[in-house]
Design a protein around this motif. Sequence first.
Motif, PDB file in Angstrom:
ATOM      1  N   GLU A 154      25.633  19.675  55.264  1.00  0.00           N
ATOM      2  CA  GLU A 154      26.652  18.781  55.818  1.00  0.00           C
ATOM      3  C   GLU A 154      26.091  17.407  56.148  1.00  0.00           C
ATOM      4  OE1 GLU A 154      25.770  21.648  57.073  1.00  0.00           O
ATOM      5  OE2 GLU A 154      27.482  23.016  56.836  1.00  0.00           O
ATOM      6  N   ARG A 160      25.660  12.478  61.503  1.00  0.00           N
ATOM      7  CA  ARG A 160      27.061  12.905  61.627  1.00  0.00           C
ATOM      8  C   ARG A 160      27.616  12.504  62.995  1.00  0.00           C
ATOM      9  NH1 ARG A 160      26.617  19.063  60.728  1.00  0.00           N
ATOM     10  NH2 ARG A 160      28.906  19.026  60.666  1.00  0.00           N
ATOM     11  N   LEU A 177      31.101  15.178  57.333  1.00  0.00           N
ATOM     12  CA  LEU A 177      30.186  15.484  56.230  1.00  0.00           C
ATOM     13  C   LEU A 177      29.583  14.178  55.741  1.00  0.00           C
ATOM     14  CD1 LEU A 177      32.529  17.804  54.086  1.00  0.00           C
ATOM     15  CD2 LEU A 177      30.800  18.541  55.739  1.00  0.00           C
ATOM     16  N   SER A 179      28.192  11.875  52.887  1.00  0.00           N
ATOM     17  CA  SER A 179      28.449  11.800  51.457  1.00  0.00           C
ATOM     18  C   SER A 179      27.693  10.624  50.846  1.00  0.00           C
ATOM     19  CB  SER A 179      29.959  11.639  51.211  1.00  0.00           C
ATOM     20  OG  SER A 179      30.268  11.692  49.844  1.00  0.00           O
ATOM     21  N   LEU A 337      38.428  20.952  55.947  1.00  0.00           N
ATOM     22  CA  LEU A 337      37.023  20.564  56.026  1.00  0.00           C
ATOM     23  C   LEU A 337      36.156  21.493  55.193  1.00  0.00           C
ATOM     24  CD1 LEU A 337      34.936  18.635  57.304  1.00  0.00           C
ATOM     25  CD2 LEU A 337      34.714  20.292  59.171  1.00  0.00           C
ATOM     26  N   GLU A 338      36.466  22.778  55.205  1.00  0.00           N
ATOM     27  CA  GLU A 338      35.682  23.728  54.426  1.00  0.00           C
ATOM     28  C   GLU A 338      35.851  23.489  52.932  1.00  0.00           C
ATOM     29  OE1 GLU A 338      33.022  26.369  53.261  1.00  0.00           O
ATOM     30  OE2 GLU A 338      33.317  25.646  55.314  1.00  0.00           O
ATOM     31  N   ARG A 341      33.803  20.454  52.074  1.00  0.00           N
ATOM     32  CA  ARG A 341      32.381  20.810  52.079  1.00  0.00           C
ATOM     33  C   ARG A 341      32.014  21.562  50.810  1.00  0.00           C
ATOM     34  NH1 ARG A 341      29.451  25.327  53.290  1.00  0.00           N
ATOM     35  NH2 ARG A 341      27.397  25.027  54.258  1.00  0.00           N
ATOM     36  N   GLN A 344      31.919  19.214  47.767  1.00  0.00           N
ATOM     37  CA  GLN A 344      30.779  18.302  47.825  1.00  0.00           C
ATOM     38  C   GLN A 344      29.480  19.022  47.488  1.00  0.00           C
ATOM     39  OE1 GLN A 344      30.411  14.931  50.616  1.00  0.00           O
ATOM     40  NE2 GLN A 344      28.755  16.111  51.557  1.00  0.00           N
ATOM     41  N   PHE A 350      23.623  17.638  48.196  1.00  0.00           N
ATOM     42  CA  PHE A 350      23.509  16.917  49.471  1.00  0.00           C
ATOM     43  C   PHE A 350      23.024  15.503  49.180  1.00  0.00           C
ATOM     44  CE2 PHE A 350      19.804  19.725  48.866  1.00  0.00           C
ATOM     45  CZ  PHE A 350      18.811  18.770  48.628  1.00  0.00           C
TER      46      PHE A 350
END
Length: 475
Positions: A154, A160, A177, A179, A337-338, A341, A344, A350
């Motif tokens: 994340e 964050r 998250l 990015s 959000l999940e 995630r 991504q 990451f």
Amino acid sequence: MQERSSVGELANHLRRELDRYSPGGKLPSSRALVERFRVSPVTVSRALAQLTAEGLVVTRPGAGAFRATPRPEAAATGDTSWQEVALSADGAVDVVPRTVDASAVLATLAAPPPGVIEFNGGYLHPSLQPERAMAAALSRAGRRPGAWGRPPMEGLPELREWFARGIGGAVTAADVLISAGGQTALTTALRALAPPGAPVLVESPTYPGMLAIARAAGLRPVPVPVDADGVRPALLADAFHATGARVFVCQPLFQNPTGAVLAPARRPEILRIARDAGAFVIEDDFVRRLVHEDAGPLPPPLAADDPDGVVVHVGSLTKATSPSFRVSALAAHGPVLERLRAIQVVDTFFVPRPLQEAALELVGSPAWPRHLRAISAELKTRRDTMTAALRLQLPDFSLPHIPSGGYHLWLRLPAGTEEQSLTTAALRAGVALTPGRPYFSAEPPAAHIRLSFAAVAGTGEITEGVRRLRAACAP
């Protein structure tokens, strides 16, 4: 800039002299090159690294640099015409064609020819970028314990948390998250929220890069007009009703390209309309850190006033730093959000940890607020210079809104002016600008151009660029 020039000059000298050496022959030592050309050891090292990258030189630790064995001639190019059939064969079953037109994005990324004034740029000129602060941050970051290890998927918790504080409201680090730049974050958000073939509501006009993302994903951009106070709520409600869309992409602060700020009375209305439609709002907060000195207090992001999880927020450090400092954040809460995630992680794993560590070092340093204050003052000066020059030199060009943030002006051309012809004539006159057509997902109401004042070297170039633009308009 002088160091970069010296590196290029030394590399050119060495490149011309390579024919003196047979393949495998040893070049003069670094010390000899330093003495002969009167440059620093760093310059020699960088010049040799450049030739090594070109395959002309091979370096051996402890032994020196040697001329590389020439590469064999490239094999003849085969026949790739079969790819046209393969790439388009599936198009017949696509609800929306997924061909990718990146021309409008490339227009803001490609460097103009030498001598051409860059009114089409999408980033700060190098003189405005915090190069020393970024270099120092990257150096400190590289020495942090674990800096080269694998980061949390994340993103680093401290980074964050920093982004969450900047958004405000009930947003916490758990909702964020990290990015790899705003473009990547927008791509992730659109993929997460809309299936291929679905409509997606967009401001009109809007950022061409987002339109390109949507079309590449097989989505159907549906325009919702923007005025001086941002997107028009009644038309947004009509568009949701007519299309059944479940996503609206907007830039509430210093909208690209109009520079409009969403009016306070419209903010809760936009959220209510989207919530009633069971839809998400993707908030592209791309330029919050490029506020002008005379802007006054900024409204918070829409995400700060959103307890129901309607808003998926995108924020970035890139515009205020460098096009290569690609660190951004996606913020959302609830089940979405999940999904964000998961997409991504599948796409990019990451963001490299050294870059995240450098971002933390940069925004935590005393240099960061100084940099923001400096560009705030400079952007206002540049905006005022361009506005004054346009009013003097091109009074027939309509400038309906002077923004108090961002890096460009949006102009409506006089009736009968063809924007592509003007763009071509301007380039011949030595100034690159951006035509307005790519900013519209449907037929535009009039001809426009966008002029950037951030990518040029200074106010002198702005004045000269407008003069050249006037010359391009002359019959």
